[in-house]
Write a protein that holds these residues in place. Structure first.
Motif, PDB file in Angstrom:
ATOM      1  N   GLY A 136       2.016   1.809  -3.390  1.00  0.00           N
ATOM      2  CA  GLY A 136       0.918   2.408  -4.131  1.00  0.00           C
ATOM      3  C   GLY A 136       0.820   3.899  -3.890  1.00  0.00           C
ATOM      4  O   GLY A 136       0.544   4.681  -4.813  1.00  0.00           O
ATOM      5  N   MET A 143      -1.724  -2.097  -4.786  1.00  0.00           N
ATOM      6  CA  MET A 143      -2.676  -1.851  -3.698  1.00  0.00           C
ATOM      7  C   MET A 143      -3.638  -3.026  -3.543  1.00  0.00           C
ATOM      8  O   MET A 143      -4.017  -3.383  -2.423  1.00  0.00           O
ATOM      9  CB  MET A 143      -3.433  -0.556  -3.955  1.00  0.00           C
ATOM     10  CG  MET A 143      -2.591   0.690  -3.730  1.00  0.00           C
ATOM     11  SD  MET A 143      -3.589   2.166  -3.582  1.00  0.00           S
ATOM     12  CE  MET A 143      -2.420   3.303  -2.839  1.00  0.00           C
ATOM     13  N   VAL A 164      -7.793   2.333  -2.440  1.00  0.00           N
ATOM     14  CA  VAL A 164      -8.024   1.278  -1.456  1.00  0.00           C
ATOM     15  C   VAL A 164      -9.524   1.026  -1.294  1.00  0.00           C
ATOM     16  O   VAL A 164      -9.978  -0.127  -1.247  1.00  0.00           O
ATOM     17  CB  VAL A 164      -7.387   1.655  -0.105  1.00  0.00           C
ATOM     18  CG1 VAL A 164      -7.801   0.665   0.985  1.00  0.00           C
ATOM     19  CG2 VAL A 164      -5.867   1.702  -0.220  1.00  0.00           C
ATOM     20  N   ILE A 188       0.839  -1.202   0.000  1.00  0.00           N
ATOM     21  CA  ILE A 188       0.000   0.000   0.000  1.00  0.00           C
ATOM     22  C   ILE A 188       0.873   1.250   0.000  1.00  0.00           C
ATOM     23  O   ILE A 188       0.562   2.244  -0.669  1.00  0.00           O
ATOM     24  CB  ILE A 188      -0.963  -0.032   1.203  1.00  0.00           C
ATOM     25  CG1 ILE A 188      -1.960  -1.194   1.034  1.00  0.00           C
ATOM     26  CG2 ILE A 188      -1.714   1.288   1.345  1.00  0.00           C
ATOM     27  CD1 ILE A 188      -2.841  -1.434   2.243  1.00  0.00           C
ATOM     28  N   SER A 230      -5.017   7.848  -3.166  1.00  0.00           N
ATOM     29  CA  SER A 230      -4.600   6.552  -2.627  1.00  0.00           C
ATOM     30  C   SER A 230      -5.726   5.939  -1.811  1.00  0.00           C
ATOM     31  O   SER A 230      -6.027   4.739  -1.935  1.00  0.00           O
ATOM     32  CB  SER A 230      -3.351   6.709  -1.759  1.00  0.00           C
ATOM     33  OG  SER A 230      -2.264   7.218  -2.498  1.00  0.00           O
TER      34      SER A 230
END
Length: 367
Positions: A107, A303, A253, A104, A249
């Motif tokens: 990402g 991600m 997610v 993550i 971001s």
């Protein structure tokens, strides 16, 4: 799908899995867990070097499709110094969470590059949530939405950037209805979705109920709302760039979680999933569209890898997290028989899912 596309996909997957394993490695080292091996790639070893200080073997293996971290006492109880099995539950939990967290985090870094890459001759373009105007035959303006409105919520979800605004209108617009509208003197049947929008208008907060947008049903699988307005650009300051990076971001997610939930609730079918074969084909396609599209795709994949690994199913990290949380609360580990049974069940479930998706992807190659 050419050889170069397959090689590119392998390198991308390998890099993301290596980053994932690096997360486990770094936190395990910080917790003084003995690392037997840190490998880049899979299969037979090409080269390797063993650290005299820590005893860790650092190796490069022949297949660039991943990597792994081998920790002392990871899969069995070991009384050796630095054994993972002897570490406190909270340290085990941190080590387990570190892999998905690194994906993550990667990402987030790639999203930063994407944000500063959204530019034209006038510089970086950051889409705000302030409406600049409407497209021809826009239907949302007929529902009370006005130019210069600043949209702050779609339904009950707050939006901070134009990217979030477009995504929420698309995803929340999942139920279409048919209405007749007068367009150029003709009675035209249109499919629309209705959403509640909260806007700031003239300094006041206004709730607009049942704002209509055209419904996109072209996929034949899922209904999505269509945005029919433009937005103003924000000043490309460092603060705004970081704001857009963070919320884009976060939106990525959320999109992944929405898709996972959509699979379980039936909004998306199995045809919406892709395994390594389908993803490799997609990489081959987006690579032809330029670096920006490819980088966006890689951002979503890394991600996805991070979020998917948090699912509470063995052998994923999320399944191990449940065991560590149980040990943290109950002050004792999960019984070995229970762990083994759930591990076997999880492996069968995961391989079954991979098999089904791979068959679907192979059929897709020839359809």
């Amino acid at each position: 799908m050419g050889v170069l596309s397959v090689v590119l996909a392998m390198l991308i997957f390998g890099f993301m899995i290596t980053i994932h394993e690096l997360g486990h490695f770094l936190v395990a080292k910080a917790c003084r867990v003995k690392i037997n091996e840190f490998a880049i790639g899979m299969g037979p070893k090409l080269i390797g070097k063993k650290s005299k200080r820590s005893g860790t073997l650092y190796s490069l293996r022949i297949l660039p499709i991943g990597g792994y971290v081998s920790m002392e006492g990871e899969n069995e109880v070991s009384d050796a110094e630095g054994s993972f099995s002897k570490k406190p539950a909270w340290q085990k939990l941190l080590i387990s969470l570190a892999g998905p967290a690194m994906n993550i985090l990667l990402g987030f870094v790639l999203t930063f590059i994407l944000v500063i890459g959204m530019r034209d001759a006038d510089g970086i373009k950051l889409a705000s949530t302030r409406i600049s105007g409407f497209s021809n035959n826009a239907i949302s303006v007929e529902s009370g939405l006005l130019a210069d409105d600043i949209v702050t919520k779609v339904g009950n979800v707050s939006v901070h950037t134009g990217t979030e605004l477009v995504y929420e209108i698309s995803m929340q617009g999942d139920t279409a209805k048919e209405i007749y509208r007068q367009i150029d003197g003709k009675n035209v049947l249109s499919k629309v979705v209705e959403l509640d929008l909260t806007v700031i208008r003239g300094g006041d907060t206004v709730l607009l109920k049942n704002v209509m947008f055209y419904a996109d049903t072209s996929s034949g699988i899922v209904t999505m709302g269509e945005v029919d307005f433009g937005v103003y650009a924000e000043t490309a300051s460092f603060g705004n760039i970081m704001k857009h990076t963070f919320f884009r971001s976060l939106s990525s997610v959320k999109m992944i979680w929405d898709n996972i939930i959509g699979l379980f609730t039936g909004r998306f079918g199995i045809e919406a999933m892709s395994g390594p074969i389908g993803t490799t084909e997609a990489i081959a396609t987006v690579a032809q569209e330029g670096w920006y599209t490819l980088l966006y795709f890689v951002t979503i994949i890394t991600m996805n890898l991070g979020v998917f690994n948090l699912l509470p199913v063995l052998p994923l990290d999320g399944g191990h997290n449940l065991f560590h949380i149980y040990e943290l609360i109950m002050r004792k580990p999960v019984p070995k028989k229970v762990e083994t049974a759930l591990q076997v069940f999880g492996v069968i479930l995961m391989f079954g899912l991979i098999l089904i998706v791979s068959i679907k992807d192979i059929i897709g190659l020839f359809s």
